[in-house]
Write an enzyme that holds these catalytic residues in place. Structure first.
Site, short mmCIF file in Angstrom:
data_model
loop_
_atom_site.label_atom_id
_atom_site.label_comp_id
_atom_site.label_asym_id
_atom_site.label_seq_id
_atom_site.Cartn_x
_atom_site.Cartn_y
_atom_site.Cartn_z
CE LYS A 72 -3.32 -1.13 -0.68
NZ LYS A 72 -3.60 -1.83 -1.98
CG HIS A 131 4.57 -6.40 -1.15
ND1 HIS A 131 4.66 -5.10 -1.57
CD2 HIS A 131 3.34 -6.83 -1.56
CE1 HIS A 131 3.54 -4.75 -2.21
NE2 HIS A 131 2.74 -5.79 -2.22
P1 A3P Z 1 -4.79 5.14 -1.24
O1 A3P Z 1 -5.49 3.94 -0.66
O2 A3P Z 1 -4.22 6.02 -0.18
O3 A3P Z 1 -5.61 5.87 -2.21
P2 A3P Z 1 -0.29 -0.31 -3.60
O4 A3P Z 1 -0.31 -0.14 -5.07
O5 A3P Z 1 1.09 -0.48 -3.04
O6 A3P Z 1 -1.24 -1.34 -3.16
O7 A3P Z 1 -0.75 1.08 -2.98
C1 A3P Z 1 -2.06 1.48 -3.12
C2 A3P Z 1 -2.14 2.99 -3.01
O8 A3P Z 1 -1.60 3.58 -4.20
C3 A3P Z 1 -3.57 3.44 -2.88
O9 A3P Z 1 -3.52 4.60 -2.05
C4 A3P Z 1 -3.92 3.76 -4.32
O10 A3P Z 1 -5.01 4.62 -4.47
C5 A3P Z 1 -2.61 4.39 -4.81
N1 A3P Z 1 -2.47 4.35 -6.26
C6 A3P Z 1 -2.80 3.34 -7.11
N2 A3P Z 1 -2.57 3.70 -8.38
C7 A3P Z 1 -2.08 4.95 -8.35
C8 A3P Z 1 -1.67 5.88 -9.37
N3 A3P Z 1 -1.73 5.57 -10.66
N4 A3P Z 1 -1.22 7.08 -8.97
C9 A3P Z 1 -1.14 7.41 -7.66
N5 A3P Z 1 -1.54 6.59 -6.66
C10 A3P Z 1 -1.99 5.37 -7.00
#
Ligand code: A3P
Length: 333
Positions: A72, A131
Site C-alpha cells: 500500500k 514486498h
Molecule cells: P490510497 O489507498 O491512499 O488511495 P499499492 O499499489 O502499493 O497497493 O498502494 C495502493 C495505493 O496507491 C492506494 O492509495 C492507491 O489509491 C494508490 N495508487 C494506485 N494507483 C495509483 C496511481 N496511478 N497514482 C497514484 N496513486 C496510486
C-alpha cells in the site's frame, strides 16, 4: 536474529532452508492470514515457504529490475510506470493496444508466486516485484556485483496504514461473498497491530530503512523513491526511473513529450477508468480496490491527531540515529 534499532545493515536472516514455520512467533489478529515472524519481520504464513524457496533458488540476471515496496505504498503505480517506461519502444504509451490498457499493472509484472519456470522463461530485461524486506530478498539479487537493480517506493506510514486498512476491508468483503459476512475490522485494531509492527512485512519503518540504507550503500543498484515526491513531480521521477533502468529518455523523446505520456498513461484517473481495472479481478480482490484516492495525507480523515502523534513518535524513536526520516526530500535525506 535481532534487528538492531536504527540500522538494518547488520541483519541477515541467512538461511531459511531449515525453517520450521510452526516454531516461529504467531500473530492471528491480522486478517486475511495468520502472520509468522522471521528475521524481525512479520510474513503471511501461507507465503513463507515460497519466500524460503525464492531465497534459495531464484537466479537473478544482471538485467533484472526488481520493484520493491511495503504494501500500500504505491506498488501499482510504480509497476505501471516501470512497464510503460521500460517497454516504450515496443509499446508507445499512447498506443491503443498498450498492455496497461488490457491488463492490470499487477498482471504485467511477475512475482515469486509466478513459479520458477515462468520466471526462467521470461525474456530479458525482466521486470519483477516483491514486498519482501531487503534482508529477505534472494541473495542472487542483493549480492554485491550482481548487476540487477532494485527500485523501491516508500510512503508515509500513516497513509500506508489507512490505505491498508481500507484495502483489507474490501478484500475481506470480497472473500466473504460466498462465505459468512466479514467480521468488522476497525481502524483501532489495525492501528494497534501496525504500531507494534504486526502487519504483512512489518514493521513498516524497518522495511523502508532496509532499502534506504541499501540505496545509500549502492546508489547505482538501489533507487529509492518517495510516493509523496512522485505525486509532486511525476515527470521528474519518471525521468529518474528511466535513467536508473538504463533507458533514459532521448532528446527526441523529450521533445516529443514521451515522459509526460508515460505519466498520463499511468495516472490514477487513466488507470482507474480502464475497463480492466473497473471490472477485472485478482484472485483475492477486485482490481478497482488498487485505485482509491492516491493522495498524500488522507490519514487525517481516518485517524485522530492523537493516533498520528503516537505512530509518529514510535517511528521517530525507531529511526533515531539512522539518518532517514519520512517527509524529508530525496535531496535532504
Ligand atoms: P490510497 O489507498 O491512499 O488511495 P499499492 O499499489 O502499493 O497497493 O498502494 C495502493 C495505493 O496507491 C492506494 O492509495 C492507491 O489509491 C494508490 N495508487 C494506485 N494507483 C495509483 C496511481 N496511478 N497514482 C497514484 N496513486 C496510486
Amino acid at each position: 536474529m535481532q534487528l538492531s534499532q536504527g540500522s538494518m545493515a547488520a541483519s541477515g536472516d541467512d538461511d531459511m532452508a531449515d525453517l520450521v514455520i510452526s516454531s516461529l512467533p504467531l500473530e492471528t489478529r491480522c486478517p486475511p492470514y495468520h502472520l509468522r515472524q522471521h528475521g524481525g519481520f512479520w510474513f503471511s504464513e501461507p507465503f513463507l515457504p515460497a519466500v524460503a524457496a525464492a531465497r534459495a533458488r531464484f537466479e537473478a540476471r544482471p538485467s533484472d529490475v526488481l520493484l520493491a515496496s511495503f504494501p500500500k505504498s504505491g506498488t501499482t503505480w510504480l509497476k505501471a510506470l516501470a512497464i510503460a517506461t521500460l517497454h516504450r519502444a515496443d509499446h508507445p504509451p499512447r498506443s491503443l493496444d498498450h498492455p496497461l490498457r488490457r491488463r492490470n499493472p499487477h498482471d504485467c509484472v511477475e512475482t515469486r508466486d509466478s513459479g520458477d519456470d515462468v520466471l526462467a522463461a521470461l525474456p530479458s530485461p525482466r521486470l519483477l516485484a516483491t514486498h519482501l524486506p531487503y534482508t529477505h530478498v534472494p541473495k542472487s539479487v542483493t549480492t554485491e556485483g550482481a548487476g540487477c537493480k532494485i527500485v523501491y517506493v516508500c510512503r508515509d506510514p500513516k497513509d500506508a496504514l489507512v490505505s491498508k486498512w481500507l484495502f483489507t476491508k474490501k478484500r475481506l468483503a470480497f472473500a466473504a461473498v460466498d462465505d459468512s459476512p466479514p467480521k468488522p475490522y476497525t481502524i483501532d485494531e489495525m492501528f494497534e497491530l501496525f504500531c507494534d509492527g504486526r502487519c504483512t512485512c512489518g514493521p513498516q519503518w524497518h522495511h523502508v530503512l532496509g532499502y534506504w540504507e541499501a540505496s545509500r550503500r549502492q546508489p547505482e543498484k538501489v533507487l529509492f523513491l518517495r510516493y509523496e515526491e512522485m505525486l509532486r513531480d511525476p515527470v521528474g521521477n519518471v525521468r529518474k526511473l528511466a535513467e536508473f533502468m538504463g533507458c533514459a529518455f532521448s532528446v527526441e523523446e523529450e521533445a516529443a513529450g514521451v515522459a509526460e505520456e508515460v505519466v498520463e498513461l499511468c495516472s490514477m484517473d487513466t488507470l482507474k477508468n480502464m475497463e480492466v481495472n473497473k471490472n477485472g479481478t485478482q484472485n483475492h480482490v477486485r482490481n478497482e480496490a488498487f485505485f482509491r484516492k492516491g493522495v498524500a495525507g488522507d490519514w487525517s480523515n481516518h485517524m485522530t491527531p492523537e493516533m498520528a502523534a503516537r505512530l509518529d513518535k514510535i517511528v521517530e524513536d525507531a529511526l533515531r540515529g539512522s539518518g532517514f526520516a519520512f517527509g524529508a526530500t530525496a535531496e535532504s535525506a
